[in-house]
Scaffold this motif. Structure first.
Motif, PDB file in Angstrom:
ATOM      1  N   PRO A 211      26.189 -17.806  38.671  1.00 12.06           N
ATOM      2  CA  PRO A 211      24.874 -18.467  38.635  1.00 12.06           C
ATOM      3  C   PRO A 211      24.167 -18.377  39.983  1.00 12.06           C
ATOM      4  N   LYS A 212      22.891 -18.066  39.946  1.00  8.73           N
ATOM      5  CA  LYS A 212      22.068 -18.002  41.149  1.00  8.73           C
ATOM      6  C   LYS A 212      20.758 -18.734  40.874  1.00  8.73           C
ATOM      7  N   SER A 248      26.701  -0.178  24.618  1.00  6.16           N
ATOM      8  CA  SER A 248      25.312  -0.488  24.929  1.00  6.16           C
ATOM      9  C   SER A 248      24.771  -1.463  23.891  1.00  6.16           C
ATOM     10  N   LEU A 249      23.714  -2.183  24.294  1.00  5.76           N
ATOM     11  CA  LEU A 249      23.112  -3.182  23.430  1.00  5.76           C
ATOM     12  C   LEU A 249      21.598  -3.039  23.440  1.00  5.76           C
ATOM     13  N   ASN A 250      20.984  -3.555  22.394  1.00  7.51           N
ATOM     14  CA  ASN A 250      19.554  -3.760  22.402  1.00  7.51           C
ATOM     15  C   ASN A 250      19.182  -4.600  23.616  1.00  7.51           C
ATOM     16  N   VAL A 251      18.031  -4.313  24.259  1.00  4.07           N
ATOM     17  CA  VAL A 251      17.678  -4.987  25.503  1.00  4.07           C
ATOM     18  C   VAL A 251      17.504  -6.491  25.315  1.00  4.07           C
ATOM     19  N   SER A 252      17.054  -6.930  24.146  1.00  6.14           N
ATOM     20  CA  SER A 252      16.912  -8.367  23.931  1.00  6.14           C
ATOM     21  C   SER A 252      18.278  -9.046  23.839  1.00  6.14           C
ATOM     22  N   ASN A 253      19.265  -8.357  23.262  1.00  3.41           N
ATOM     23  CA  ASN A 253      20.620  -8.896  23.229  1.00  3.41           C
ATOM     24  C   ASN A 253      21.220  -8.936  24.623  1.00  3.41           C
ATOM     25  N   ALA A 254      20.955  -7.905  25.419  1.00  6.06           N
ATOM     26  CA  ALA A 254      21.435  -7.883  26.800  1.00  6.06           C
ATOM     27  C   ALA A 254      20.841  -9.034  27.601  1.00  6.06           C
ATOM     28  N   ALA A 255      19.571  -9.331  27.351  1.00  4.37           N
ATOM     29  CA  ALA A 255      18.927 -10.449  28.043  1.00  4.37           C
ATOM     30  C   ALA A 255      19.615 -11.762  27.699  1.00  4.37           C
ATOM     31  N   ALA A 258      22.981 -11.954  29.511  1.00  3.47           N
ATOM     32  CA  ALA A 258      22.794 -12.175  30.946  1.00  3.47           C
ATOM     33  C   ALA A 258      22.403 -13.614  31.226  1.00  3.47           C
ATOM     34  N   LEU A 259      21.505 -14.179  30.436  1.00  5.18           N
ATOM     35  CA  LEU A 259      21.093 -15.559  30.651  1.00  5.18           C
ATOM     36  C   LEU A 259      22.255 -16.519  30.420  1.00  5.18           C
ATOM     37  N   TYR A 260      23.080 -16.233  29.451  1.00  2.00           N
ATOM     38  CA  TYR A 260      24.250 -17.085  29.204  1.00  2.00           C
ATOM     39  C   TYR A 260      25.261 -16.964  30.347  1.00  2.00           C
ATOM     40  N   ALA A 261      25.491 -15.728  30.801  1.00  2.00           N
ATOM     41  CA  ALA A 261      26.487 -15.505  31.848  1.00  2.00           C
ATOM     42  C   ALA A 261      26.061 -16.137  33.175  1.00  2.00           C
TER      43      ALA A 261
END
Length: 266
Positions: A211-212, A248-255, A258-261
Motif C-alpha cells: 500500500p502507498k 494476461s487479463l483484461n485491463v479493467s480486471n487488472a485494475a 491492483a486496487l485490491y492488492a
C-alpha cells in the motif's frame, strides 16, 4: 486492442452543410452538444441522486418509473412516460436500457491540483474502449479512488456505453482530463505521489509494492501496454503474478486486482 465504436443515439438536430462528417459518429448525446446520455438502472438512478448533475430529460417506461420513484423518491426532473420502443429508437435495439433514458449535463472535470494530497488515483494511458473504461470507473468507485486521470484524446466520452459500463460510478469518481499524461504524472510525482505502472514483464511483483499513499496506478491499453514516456515517469513498474496458464487479463480486471492488492491493510 480493437476499439468499439458506438453510433449516435440522441435526437438529431439539423446540421449546417459542411459539418456532417464531424457529427456522423460518436457516443450518444442529447440535444445540446454539452449534454450526455445515460441509460440503464444504475447510471440513471445514481445521476438522479447526484445533486451536482444537471438534468434535462428523462424517458421512462411505466414499470421502470415505478421502480425508480420507489428507490429515489421525488425526481429532480419531470419524466416522460414512454414505451420501450421509443428508447430503442434513440439508442438502438442492442442497448440494455432497462426502460430508462436520461439526458444530462456532463459532470465538471476537476483540475489535477485540486485532487487531495493523500489520494489514490488511476491514470489511463490511451485506453479507448468504452466498455473497459466504464468497468474501470465502476471498480474505482468501489475502492474509493479519488480520481481517474486521462487525456482528452484517445479516451471515450463519459456518455452512452461508457456510462452504462460504469454502472453509476461516474457520479462518484471524477475524470481528470489532461493534455499530456506524462507531464501530469511528473506533476503528481513532484507532489509526492508514488507512480506505479502495471507491466506484465516488470521485475517487481505487485505484492512487493504494498500500500502507498498518495499513489497513482498507471494502466496501459491492452496489447500496447504503457507507452515509453509513460513508463519513464513511473517510480516502479509492477507485474501481477499468475498461477494459471493464462498470463494476461483484461485491463479493467487488472485494475481491480491492483486496487485490491494496494489497499490499506487493517
Amino acid at each position: 486492442m480493437t476499439t468499439r465504436r458506438e453510433g449516435p443515439a440522441g435526437p438529431r438536430r439539423a446540421r449546417p452543410q459542411g459539418k456532417r462528417e464531424r457529427f456522423r459518429r460518436g457516443p450518444p448525446r442529447g440535444e445540446g452538444d454539452d449534454r450526455v446520455v445515460l441509460y440503464g438502472w444504475h447510471p440513471v438512478m445514481q445521476a438522479l441522486a447526484n445533486e451536482g448533475r444537471s438534468l434535462h430529460r428523462l424517458l421512462a417506461t411505466e414499470n421502470a418509473l415505478a421502480r425508480l420513484t420507489e428507490a429515489v423518491g421525488s425526481l429532480r426532473v419531470v419524466p416522460e412516460l414512454v414505451r420501450p420502443s421509443a428508447i430503442n429508437a434513440l439508442l438502438g435495439p442492442d442497448a440494455v436500457h432497462q426502460g430508462l433514458y436520461l439526458e444530462a449535463d456532463a459532470l465538471p472535470a476537476p483540475d489535477l491540483d485540486a485532487l487531495p494530497d493523500d489520494a489514490l488515483l488511476l491514470a489511463l494511458d490511451q485506453i479507448t474502449d468504452p466498455h473497459n473504461v466504464g468497468a474501470i470507473v465502476r471498480t474505482a468507485a468501489a475502492f474509493g479512488v479519488a480520481g481517474i486521470v486521462t487525456t482528452a484524446r484517445h479516451s471515450p466520452n463519459a456518455t452512452g456505453v461508457m456510462a452504462k459500463s460504469a454502472s453509476g460510478g461516474l457520479e462518484h469518481v471524477p475524470l481528470v482530463i489532461v493534455r499530456n499524461l506524462a507531464e501530469a504524472l511528473i506533476e503528481l510525482g513532484e507532489r509526492g505521489f508514488t507512480r506505479i505502472g502495471l507491466d506484465s514483464e516488470a521485475e517487481t511483483s505487485l505484492d512487493a509494492v504494498g500500500p502507498k499513499r498518495p499513489a497513482v496506478i498507471v494502466l496501459g491499453a491492452e496489447g500496447k501496454g504503457l507507452r515509453q514516456r509513460t513508463r519513464e515517469t513511473c517510480d516502479v513498474l509492477a507485474r501481477i503474478d499468475f498461477t494459471g496458464e493464462i498470463r494476461s487479463l483484461n485491463v479493467s480486471n487488472a485494475a481491480a486486482i491492483a486496487l485490491y492488492a494496494l489497499r490499506p491493510r487493517a
